[in-house]
Design a protein around this motif. Structure first.
Motif, PDB file in Angstrom:
ATOM      1  N   ILE A   1       0.803  -1.232   0.000  1.00 54.58           N
ATOM      2  CA  ILE A   1       0.000   0.000   0.000  1.00 54.58           C
ATOM      3  C   ILE A   1       0.831   1.274   0.000  1.00 54.58           C
TER       4      ILE A   1
ATOM      5  N   ILE B   1      -3.108  -6.375  -8.470  1.00 50.05           N
ATOM      6  CA  ILE B   1      -2.959  -6.291  -7.011  1.00 50.05           C
ATOM      7  C   ILE B   1      -1.922  -5.248  -6.635  1.00 50.05           C
TER       8      ILE B   1
ATOM      9  N   GLY C   1      -2.829   2.369  -5.020  1.00 46.75           N
ATOM     10  CA  GLY C   1      -3.791   3.454  -5.226  1.00 46.75           C
ATOM     11  C   GLY C   1      -4.299   4.049  -3.921  1.00 46.75           C
TER      12      GLY C   1
ATOM     13  N   SER D   1      -0.626  -2.637  -8.423  1.00 44.92           N
ATOM     14  CA  SER D   1      -0.880  -1.240  -8.800  1.00 44.92           C
ATOM     15  C   SER D   1      -2.113  -0.670  -8.096  1.00 44.92           C
ATOM     16  N   VAL D   2      -3.148  -1.470  -7.959  1.00 45.21           N
ATOM     17  CA  VAL D   2      -4.366  -0.934  -7.336  1.00 45.21           C
ATOM     18  C   VAL D   2      -4.162  -0.754  -5.826  1.00 45.21           C
ATOM     19  N   SER D   3      -3.434  -1.674  -5.198  1.00 47.27           N
ATOM     20  CA  SER D   3      -3.205  -1.527  -3.751  1.00 47.27           C
ATOM     21  C   SER D   3      -2.469  -0.222  -3.456  1.00 47.27           C
TER      22      SER D   3
END
Lengths: 349, 310
Positions: free
Chosen positions: B78, B236, B242, B238-240
């Protein structure tokens, strides 16, 4: 330097001898003076600290990454998970077990919403064979004032709760004021399904879960009061009951967990982005007969714009074209009304 | 009669934007079903966020250890303080668009250089496929072949080196350890460590410094060992990130000035005029437009413009 001859009309507007658009004389003079004594870069920054990526969220050094004071590797080694980290990230605190459980519960509901706008847009972007992150980003952009407006919802309830404090009203009274004002202005009350849409059980389950975990607070209570107030009005008018949607149920639960409207929106959107990613992979793998979005021709049967017309010869341009510039308020009003008739011009929005 | 009319109206109003087959999910008035599971029931049953990711991206409920490994990885993904994605989120918010634009910008920032999880995954899979075709089963040998080929072709080996954490990303070795501890480490972990050993064995011989794995090397190997595809792992990763980019963007919104160029701040801002260092052609006169063709031909022939062409 060759002078530019201004038309008489422009002189009438801007005054004799004045350059159009240049602003008042004193501004021009001041600008000229500043240009003459333009400071070098070193002078511009004199007395100020050099630029740094200043942050209250995190820092990193060669050996560690620190989030709100906690070493992130220590956090995960200790067993804290994604939902714990979200509390630390946005609120700078470690949540209680029940708070973590509530957020965990909500995030599962945020993952996907079937073939809704973000999924459709991500799939469409994937059909162009953009890379995964672009297709996900495209889906994220679907969130706005109508689709998943969690930030707007939070701002709405915060505004009225602040008013309640200032005007010494209880939740029931301020909910009635909100409903009266929103209905009076013909505005949709965020957090409720629109008329004609039957409710679904999930928002009610969210309320129950927050109650059972003890995380339901004033936002939960306020949402219930809003529902009661609007349905009381509708009941008197013989109208059907309005039900809470996920913005109302999950939004109030997130606010009760201490997330701001912005943080709430961010968490919802990003959690949905995983779902967008799944849809992108599904779209890319689909080898069925379905065509990519946009390949199928959409002919005139769905076109409702100006009928086909001949392109005028270029030499006739001045005969065909009409200047649109408005120079007075009345001119503007007339033009504005005409422009509003042009579909897709944006003037009617 | 009345009811039928109402139903017809509702049906018309709620027609989908476009029909599309989906192996991911569907929804009705009562439920959202992902890969066959009613998501509300999944949440009520006490499954975790990480279980939800397995369901979403792999269509299965993981073992407890698999769930724990993903929990560990996503939590550490994260936050990474200032990286290209955080900078993208912050600078986008400087223009004061709606929040989703800043989040999208941050996530879209992930590509061939920043968090290239998919590229790492495809690199590994390509060599595993070759191993099957060529009947080579020795992972050590496979790693040697990869290092040989990548060095010969001067291609960067995915998963190694990080410009900021020059002694190794602090998350890397704990991630390898954790996946071994939870017994989720498999062929991807093994391959990654063999690549690391092989490359550094050569570098040591040449008197060069040790190259440490980065979070793609450790994190992506572990994700793929959990059964996530190269693209699934990329999602997982790249979006985490975010989430933290959103926090940085919100900080800019709430505590920073729009435009990031204010001279009233104590600290010079990112877009302060003083931050611009121009290295292009020197100031020059704009030619009169009537002389354009002669000027343009002369300029083209001299060819100095090629020095500046991008």
């Amino acid at each position: 330097m060759e002078s530019i001859r201004k038309p008489a009309e422009e002189e009438a507007i801007y005054g004799p001898g004045r350059e159009p658009y240049a602003g008042p004389a004193e501004t021009i003079e001041r600008g000229e003076a500043e240009r003459r004594v333009a400071k070098p870069v070193e002078k511009l920054v004199e007395g100020r600290e050099p630029f740094r990526w200043r942050s209250i969220v995190s820092y990193k050094t060669v050996p560690k990454i620190v989030l709100r004071g906690y070493d992130t590797t220590r956090l995960v080694e200790e067993g804290y998970g994604v939902c714990d980290i979200l509390f630390i990230l946005f609120q700078s605190r470690i949540p209680s077990s029940n708070e973590e459980k509530m957020l965990n519960y909500l995030t599962i509901l945020f993952f996907d919403d079937g073939m809704s706008l973000p999924a459709v847009i991500s799939r469409a972007a994937a059909d162009g064979r953009s890379i995964m992150t672009q297709a996900i980003g495209a889906g994220i952009l679907a969130f706005g004032h109508v689709y998943g407006p969690f930030q707007d919802y939070g701002c709405m309830v915060n505004e009225y709760l602040e008013r309640a404090e200032r005007e010494n009203k209880n939740l029931k009274e301020i909910a009635q004021i909100l409903v009266k004002e929103y209905l009076g202005q013909g505005k949709a009350i965020l957090g409720l399904y629109p008329e004609g849409v039957e409710g679904d059980p999930v928002p009610y389950r969210v309320f129950k879960k927050a109650e059972s975990l003890g995380t339901a607070g004033k936002y939960h209570d306020f949402q219930i009061e809003i529902q009661n107030a609007v349905n009381q009005v509708r009941g008197k008018e013989g109208k059907t009951k309005l039900h809470p949607d996920m913005v109302g149920a999950a939004g109030s639960a997130m606010l009760d967990l201490g997330f701001t409207p912005e943080a709430t929106w961010a968490i919802v959107i990003i959690t949905r982005a995983y779902g967008c990613g799944a849809h992108v992979m599904d779209e890319m793998e689909d080898k069925s007969t379905e065509e990519p979005y946009g390949v199928r021709l959409q002919g005139p049967e769905d076109y409702d714009g100006i009928p086909d017309r001949p392109v005028p010869p270029l030499k006739d341009r001045e005969k065909v074209a009409k200047p649109i510039v408005a120079r007075t308020v009345d001119d503007w009003h007339r033009t504005f009304k005409e422009l509003r008739k042009i579909k897709g011009s944006g003037w009617s929005i | 009669m009345e009811k039928t009319k109402k139903e017809e109206m509702e049906k018309k109003e709620r027609e989908p934007v476009t029909r599309r087959k989906s192996a991911i999910s569907y929804k009705t008035r009562e439920k959202v079903v992902v890969r066959g599971y009613d998501m509300s029931e999944l949440a009520e049953a006490g499954y975790t966020f990480e279980d939800g990711i397995f369901v979403l991206l792999q269509g299965r409920i993981p073992t407890e250890n698999e769930m724990k490994m993903l929990r560990y990885e996503m939590a550490e993904f994260i936050e990474h303080s200032m990286s290209p994605s955080a900078a993208a989120g912050i600078t986008t918010m400087g223009g004061r668009p709606l929040l989703p634009a800043a989040i999208a910008a941050a996530i879209m920032c992930f590509g061939a250089a920043h968090g290239p999880g998919a590229a790492h995954g495809y690199m590994c899979d390509e060599f595993f496929e070759r191993a099957v075709k060529e009947n080579k089963r020795d992972i050590k040998e496979l790693a040697k072949t990869l290092v040989d080929e990548y060095l010969r072709e001067k291609k960067p080996i995915q998963g190694l080196g990080q410009p900021q954490h020059i002694y190794g990303d602090p998350r890397v070795y704990p991630t390898f350890r954790r996946s071994q501890m939870l017994e989720t480490a498999g062929i991807y972990n093994q391959f990654q460590l063999e690549i690391l050993n092989e490359l550094n064995r050569r570098r040591m011989k040449q008197g060069k410094s040790f190259v440490h794995p980065n979070m793609i090397g450790a994190g992506n190997s572990s994700l793929m060992d959990l059964g996530f595809s190269p693209l699934g792992s990329f999602i997982i990763g790249s979006v985490s990130r975010g989430y933290s980019c959103a926090a940085h963007a919100i900080e800019q919104l709430k505590r920073g000035h729009a435009w990031m160029a204010s001279r009233r701040e104590k600290m010079v801002q990112l877009l302060d005029l003083s931050m611009i260092e121009y290295e292009g052609p020197a100031d020059r006169e704009v030619p009169p437009i009537r002389e354009r063709d002669k000027y343009a031909q002369d300029q083209k022939e001299k060819g100095e413009w090629k020095k500046w062409s991008l």
